[in-house]
Every structure is written in structure tokens, then in C-alpha cells.
Design a protein around this motif. Structure first.
Motif, PDB file in Angstrom:
ATOM      1  N   UNK A   1       5.372 -26.984  91.879  1.00 56.11           N
ATOM      2  CA  UNK A   1       6.710 -26.407  92.502  1.00 56.11           C
ATOM      3  C   UNK A   1       7.016 -24.834  92.692  1.00 56.11           C
ATOM      4  N   UNK A   2       7.446 -24.420  93.939  1.00 53.51           N
ATOM      5  CA  UNK A   2       7.852 -23.115  93.992  1.00 53.51           C
ATOM      6  C   UNK A   2       9.180 -22.802  93.715  1.00 53.51           C
ATOM      7  N   UNK A   3       9.649 -21.951  93.272  1.00 49.35           N
ATOM      8  CA  UNK A   3      10.800 -21.215  93.080  1.00 49.35           C
ATOM      9  C   UNK A   3      11.114 -19.721  93.329  1.00 49.35           C
ATOM     10  N   UNK A   4      12.168 -19.543  94.397  1.00 49.80           N
ATOM     11  CA  UNK A   4      12.371 -18.315  95.038  1.00 49.80           C
ATOM     12  C   UNK A   4      13.617 -17.652  94.266  1.00 49.80           C
ATOM     13  N   UNK A   5      13.406 -16.403  93.787  1.00 48.48           N
ATOM     14  CA  UNK A   5      14.589 -15.775  93.066  1.00 48.48           C
ATOM     15  C   UNK A   5      15.040 -14.645  93.803  1.00 48.48           C
ATOM     16  N   UNK A   6      16.055 -14.168  93.764  1.00 54.64           N
ATOM     17  CA  UNK A   6      16.765 -12.758  94.099  1.00 54.64           C
ATOM     18  C   UNK A   6      16.808 -12.115  92.720  1.00 54.64           C
ATOM     19  N   UNK A   7      16.188 -10.757  92.731  1.00 52.83           N
ATOM     20  CA  UNK A   7      16.240 -10.079  91.618  1.00 52.83           C
ATOM     21  C   UNK A   7      16.896  -8.681  91.798  1.00 52.83           C
ATOM     22  N   UNK A   8      18.081  -8.265  90.963  1.00 51.14           N
ATOM     23  CA  UNK A   8      18.794  -7.252  91.201  1.00 51.14           C
ATOM     24  C   UNK A   8      18.469  -6.145  90.045  1.00 51.14           C
ATOM     25  N   UNK A  27       6.983 -20.364  79.772  1.00 51.73           N
ATOM     26  CA  UNK A  27       5.936 -21.508  79.589  1.00 51.73           C
ATOM     27  C   UNK A  27       6.124 -22.163  80.894  1.00 51.73           C
ATOM     28  N   UNK A  28       4.744 -22.761  81.558  1.00 50.63           N
ATOM     29  CA  UNK A  28       4.760 -23.398  82.757  1.00 50.63           C
ATOM     30  C   UNK A  28       4.599 -22.807  83.992  1.00 50.63           C
ATOM     31  N   UNK A  29       4.706 -21.346  83.903  1.00 52.62           N
ATOM     32  CA  UNK A  29       4.266 -20.414  85.064  1.00 52.62           C
ATOM     33  C   UNK A  29       2.991 -20.470  85.416  1.00 52.62           C
ATOM     34  N   UNK A  30       2.649 -20.753  86.605  1.00 53.71           N
ATOM     35  CA  UNK A  30       1.234 -20.557  87.071  1.00 53.71           C
ATOM     36  C   UNK A  30       0.887 -19.302  87.672  1.00 53.71           C
ATOM     37  N   UNK A  31       1.883 -18.806  88.288  1.00 52.21           N
ATOM     38  CA  UNK A  31       1.828 -17.519  88.995  1.00 52.21           C
ATOM     39  C   UNK A  31       3.136 -16.952  89.387  1.00 52.21           C
ATOM     40  N   UNK A  39      13.521  -7.138  96.775  1.00 54.76           N
ATOM     41  CA  UNK A  39      14.329  -7.622  95.422  1.00 54.76           C
ATOM     42  C   UNK A  39      14.032  -9.210  95.213  1.00 54.76           C
ATOM     43  N   UNK A  40      12.867  -9.621  95.702  1.00 51.38           N
ATOM     44  CA  UNK A  40      12.544 -11.250  95.414  1.00 51.38           C
ATOM     45  C   UNK A  40      11.285 -11.491  94.629  1.00 51.38           C
ATOM     46  N   UNK A  41      11.437 -12.757  94.083  1.00 56.16           N
ATOM     47  CA  UNK A  41      10.388 -13.205  93.542  1.00 56.16           C
ATOM     48  C   UNK A  41      10.127 -14.608  93.597  1.00 56.16           C
ATOM     49  N   UNK A  42       8.751 -14.934  93.672  1.00 56.37           N
ATOM     50  CA  UNK A  42       8.106 -16.199  94.142  1.00 56.37           C
ATOM     51  C   UNK A  42       7.451 -16.837  93.002  1.00 56.37           C
ATOM     52  N   UNK A  43       7.806 -17.720  92.302  1.00 57.86           N
ATOM     53  CA  UNK A  43       7.142 -18.381  91.125  1.00 57.86           C
ATOM     54  C   UNK A  43       6.630 -19.756  91.378  1.00 57.86           C
ATOM     55  N   UNK A  44       5.480 -19.992  90.816  1.00 58.49           N
ATOM     56  CA  UNK A  44       4.930 -21.139  90.883  1.00 58.49           C
ATOM     57  C   UNK A  44       4.628 -21.819  89.686  1.00 58.49           C
ATOM     58  N   UNK A  45       4.696 -23.153  89.345  1.00 56.63           N
ATOM     59  CA  UNK A  45       4.741 -23.879  88.300  1.00 56.63           C
ATOM     60  C   UNK A  45       5.848 -24.544  87.866  1.00 56.63           C
ATOM     61  N   UNK A  46       5.904 -25.217  86.766  1.00 55.22           N
ATOM     62  CA  UNK A  46       6.856 -26.159  86.380  1.00 55.22           C
ATOM     63  C   UNK A  46       8.123 -25.711  85.483  1.00 55.22           C
ATOM     64  N   UNK A  47       8.351 -24.396  85.338  1.00 55.57           N
ATOM     65  CA  UNK A  47       9.218 -23.945  84.522  1.00 55.57           C
ATOM     66  C   UNK A  47      10.811 -24.082  85.282  1.00 55.57           C
ATOM     67  N   UNK A  51      15.181 -20.976  82.913  1.00 54.91           N
ATOM     68  CA  UNK A  51      14.268 -20.284  82.155  1.00 54.91           C
ATOM     69  C   UNK A  51      13.927 -19.153  82.862  1.00 54.91           C
ATOM     70  N   UNK A  52      13.575 -19.272  84.061  1.00 50.08           N
ATOM     71  CA  UNK A  52      13.043 -17.898  84.848  1.00 50.08           C
ATOM     72  C   UNK A  52      14.257 -16.722  84.713  1.00 50.08           C
ATOM     73  N   UNK A  53      15.436 -17.332  85.287  1.00 54.09           N
ATOM     74  CA  UNK A  53      16.381 -16.577  85.278  1.00 54.09           C
ATOM     75  C   UNK A  53      16.575 -15.647  83.972  1.00 54.09           C
TER      76      UNK A  53
END
Length: 67
Positions: A1-8, A27-31, A39-47, A51-53
Motif C-alpha cells: 500500500x502506498x500513502x501520500x502525505x503533505x509535510x509542512x 511499524x509496517x513501513x517498508x520504505x 513538501x511531500x512524502x511517499x510511504x510504502x507499507x501497511x502502516x 500512525x504516519x501523521x
């Protein structure tokens, strides 16, 4: 699963490294790839997005799901 975040609040490479480490430690983040310029982040894994925020906010930066 891929999650896209905006980071400020990131202003330098140290900020980018801190956010990257915080995301990879969830926990659960692969990359996690953090882009300082847009100002973005792309996170792969099942977190969960919550939890990411929470990990980013704990480091002192803002985060939300990227729309």
C-alpha cells in the motif's frame, strides 16, 4: 500500500532526514521517500495514515493526507 502525505515545516536537509527517519521507524513501513522541495512524502507499507501523521507531528512538523 502506498500513502501520500503533505509535510509542512521542513526548511532544510536536516528536516527532511528527520521526517524520513520518523516515517521509517513506524511499524509496517517498508520504505519512505521525503521530498523537501514540494513538501511531500511517499510511504510504502501497511502502516496506517494516522500512525504516519502522528510520527511526523511528534518530530515537530505538520502532516496530512495528500489530496
Amino acid at each position: 500500500m502506498k500513502t501520500e502525505l503533505s509535510i509542512s515545516g521542513m526548511t532544510c536537509g536536516h528536516c527532511q532526514a528527520a521526517v524520513t527517519k520518523a516515517l521509517k521507524d513506524v511499524p509496517g513501513v517498508q520504505n519512505a521517500e521525503v521530498n523537501l522541495q514540494d513538501g511531500s512524502a511517499t510511504v510504502e507499507g501497511d502502516a496506517s495514515a494516522q500512525a504516519l501523521i502522528a510520527a511526523v507531528v511528534e518530530e515537530g512538523y505538520g502532516a496530512q493526507i495528500r489530496q
